[in-house]
Scaffold this active site. Structure first.
Site, PDB file in Angstrom:
ATOM      1  N   ASP A  49       0.803  -1.233   0.000  1.00 25.83           N
ATOM      2  CA  ASP A  49       0.000   0.000   0.000  1.00 25.83           C
ATOM      3  C   ASP A  49       0.835   1.283   0.000  1.00 25.83           C
ATOM      4  OD1 ASP A  49       0.887  -0.609   2.517  1.00 25.83           O
ATOM      5  OD2 ASP A  49      -1.003  -0.166   3.533  1.00 25.83           O
TER       6      ASP A  49
ATOM      7  N   GLU B 110      12.032  -2.884  12.250  1.00 25.29           N
ATOM      8  CA  GLU B 110      13.109  -2.415  11.377  1.00 25.29           C
ATOM      9  C   GLU B 110      14.429  -2.345  12.125  1.00 25.29           C
ATOM     10  OE1 GLU B 110      10.217  -0.938  11.941  1.00 25.29           O
ATOM     11  OE2 GLU B 110       9.193  -0.605  10.024  1.00 25.29           O
TER      12      GLU B 110
END
Ligand SMILES: *[C@@H]1O[C@H](CO)[C@@H](O)[C@H](O)[C@H]1NC(C)=O
Ligand SMILES: *[C@@H]1O[C@H](CO)[C@@H](O)[C@H](O)[C@H]1NC(C)=O
Ligand SMILES: CC(=O)N[C@H]1CO[C@H](CO)[C@@H](O)[C@@H]1O
Length: 234
Positions: free
Chosen positions: A112, A197
């Site tokens: 997205d 991350e």
């Protein structure tokens, strides 16, 4: 034997896209496919969170004309539900590792987000890990490193500033050779919210000095953490 001047053979970028069924899935994937088809030497690894590959996604990736591998990996019931896409991304990493290639770049591209095609050529010559800012990530207009004289001096973020690498999944790419390490680097399912991350990058590098700044010393936004609105369907 033909020989090419150095740099003429573009390295492949392995683009990992975890995806799951919702009403906007195909529309979102189509937008990503439309960008990827503009870029040379992409290998698109799409991993559905499902028991079966769906015919709609299969048709879409085939029609994209992008070189692809379509996989599926159902998130196990025991998984940590605060993250999405962890098991799918790790399955993609294992799959790329099985290709046993000695050159190339890996990038996590969620379905997205919005990508400027130029970001792919920025990351293509990654030696270890490359980095750039991401629009609308981290609760700020853009999140990413602040670079002065080619050095990362600090990070701009609006969320969990104490993270060692406070940056978005769409903000970095890494050399495929990291995947032949043992143990293979993985996205940790037990990471704290917003720490996927940093926890992943800590398996690759020790400090920001090892990051290669792209997008004009991290001054340009070429990828946006956009979100498609959930559709209200009657
Ligand atoms: C597509 O990917 C496969 C597997 O990595 C590779 O062998 C092949 O050369 C690629 N084809 C193109 C056109 O990039
Ligand atoms: C990745 O690492 C290998 C081994 O260090 C190196 O030869 C290559 O140039 C690096 N970059 C890419 C894009 O493969
Ligand atoms: C239509 C189809 O292929 N269904 C399969 C989806 O996956 C489950 C679990 O792996 C199978 O039992 C179904 O047959």
């Amino acid at each position: 034997m033909m020989s090419f001047p150095l740099g003429l053979l573009a390295d492949i970028i392995y683009v990992i896209t975890p995806t799951y069924y919702r009403s906007t899935q195909i529309g979102d994937l189509l937008r990503l496919a439309a960008t990827l088809r503009l870029v040379d030497n992409i290998h698109w690894i799409v991993v559905e969170d499902s028991n079966n590959i769906s015919s709609a996604v299969k048709k879409l990736v085939k029609d994209s004309t992008v070189n692809f591998t379509l996989l599926n990996y159902k998130t196990p019931p025991s998984a940590n539900r605060i993250h999405r896409g962890v098991h799918q991304r790790n399955f993609a990493l294992k799959t790329i590792r099985s290709f046993k290639v000695s050159r190339g770049v890996v990038y996590f591209a969620d379905d997205d987000n919005t990508y400027d095609k130029r970001i792919f050529n920025e990351m293509r010559n990654t030696q270890k890990v490359s980095i750039w800012p991401v629009g609308f990530a981290g609760g700020v207009d853009f999140e990413g490193p602040v670079v002065r004289n080619k050095k990362i001096v600090k990070w701009k973020t609006g969320f969990a500033r104490k993270r060692k690498f406070p940056t978005d999944m769409a903000s970095f790419a890494f050399n495929v050779t990291f995947l032949s390490k043992s143990p293979m680097p993985k996205i940790p399912d037990n990471a704290k919210h917003g720490h996927l991350e940093t926890d992943f990058l800590m398996q690759l590098i020790n400090s920001s000095d090892e990051l290669e700044s792209k997008a004009e010393d991290c001054s340009k936004v070429l990828v946006w953490h956009t979100k498609t609105m959930k559709q209200k369907l009657n």
